[in-house]
Design a protein around this motif. Sequence first.
Motif, PDB file in Angstrom:
ATOM      1  N   THR B  18       0.832  -1.194   0.000  1.00  0.00           N
ATOM      2  CA  THR B  18       0.000   0.000   0.000  1.00  0.00           C
ATOM      3  C   THR B  18       0.868   1.246   0.000  1.00  0.00           C
ATOM      4  O   THR B  18       1.916   1.285   0.650  1.00  0.00           O
ATOM      5  CB  THR B  18      -0.917   0.010   1.239  1.00  0.00           C
ATOM      6  N   ARG B  63      -9.477  -0.274  -5.459  1.00  0.00           N
ATOM      7  CA  ARG B  63      -8.261  -0.254  -4.639  1.00  0.00           C
ATOM      8  C   ARG B  63      -7.812   1.164  -4.276  1.00  0.00           C
ATOM      9  O   ARG B  63      -6.823   1.337  -3.547  1.00  0.00           O
ATOM     10  CB  ARG B  63      -7.116  -0.951  -5.395  1.00  0.00           C
ATOM     11  N   LYS B  78      -4.721   6.857  -1.345  1.00  0.00           N
ATOM     12  CA  LYS B  78      -4.171   5.579  -0.927  1.00  0.00           C
ATOM     13  C   LYS B  78      -4.445   4.539  -1.995  1.00  0.00           C
ATOM     14  O   LYS B  78      -5.578   4.369  -2.433  1.00  0.00           O
ATOM     15  CB  LYS B  78      -4.759   5.129   0.407  1.00  0.00           C
ATOM     16  N   SER B  80      -4.124   0.589  -2.562  1.00  0.00           N
ATOM     17  CA  SER B  80      -3.942  -0.694  -1.884  1.00  0.00           C
ATOM     18  C   SER B  80      -3.614  -1.776  -2.899  1.00  0.00           C
ATOM     19  O   SER B  80      -4.007  -1.688  -4.075  1.00  0.00           O
ATOM     20  CB  SER B  80      -5.219  -1.073  -1.123  1.00  0.00           C
ATOM     21  N   ASP B  81      -2.877  -2.807  -2.427  1.00  0.00           N
ATOM     22  CA  ASP B  81      -2.556  -3.938  -3.303  1.00  0.00           C
ATOM     23  C   ASP B  81      -1.991  -3.421  -4.633  1.00  0.00           C
ATOM     24  O   ASP B  81      -2.501  -3.728  -5.710  1.00  0.00           O
ATOM     25  CB  ASP B  81      -3.796  -4.800  -3.533  1.00  0.00           C
ATOM     26  N   SER B  82      -0.924  -2.651  -4.541  1.00  0.00           N
ATOM     27  CA  SER B  82      -0.371  -1.992  -5.732  1.00  0.00           C
ATOM     28  C   SER B  82      -0.033  -2.985  -6.831  1.00  0.00           C
ATOM     29  O   SER B  82       0.483  -4.089  -6.568  1.00  0.00           O
ATOM     30  CB  SER B  82       0.890  -1.204  -5.344  1.00  0.00           C
TER      31      SER B  82
END
Lengths: 115, 120
Positions: B18, B63, B78, B80-82
Amino acid sequence: DAGITQSPRHKVTETGTPVTLRCHQTENHRYMYWYRQDPGHGLRLIHYSYGVKDTDKGEVSDGYSVSRSKTEDFLLTLESATSSQTSVYFCAIRDGGSSYNSPLHFGNGTRLTVT
Amino acid sequence: AQTVTQSQPEMSVQEAETVTLSCTYDTSESDYYLFWYKQPPSRQMILVIRQEAYKQQNATENRFSVNFQKAAKSFSLKISDSQLGDAAMYFCAYRSPVLNYGGSQGNLIFGKGTKLSVKP
């Protein structure tokens, strides 16, 4: 994807020559914008239009003029190109009839190099 | 005049982790709109997420989510789970309330951008 076409996609021109960039939309949106993008500056507004023949200046309008004779076309003209106008130029549109938080939709940009 | 500041010229994140991109703005208006745009190497400008200032709930899009702190004039993104496809320039943008009869015409004021790299 919003129907926005910018032409040309790339252009190299010499200092002092006139240049016209074209933005064409198929969405019938009221608002159209021209931005330029330069490293370290983000995107900056050059001119915008809020209807046919209705245009106004943006933050960096010096050296540029625009015209909008039809809803679908918004032209950006550099009357006498200078090296400082080397940049990537983006056209954007917005639907004035939609909610106030309607986003701008962008074309794919024109990379202009003035030598 | 309103200004938008992105204090991180470059950021890096490991795939699947993240990352948070910062954005602050300066305004005297009480109602406005905030946006995050993504620009991959293709140069296309893609809307990621938007937030109305009068809404206290933070916007989310899959995400992507924001942390909107109105009093602090902060609007961070933000991710997430790039994923590798998230690698791009990210621009924060501000819009004044739109007045369709004149005045502000929906223009966006952009920050200078944050270049995000994603490491496999």
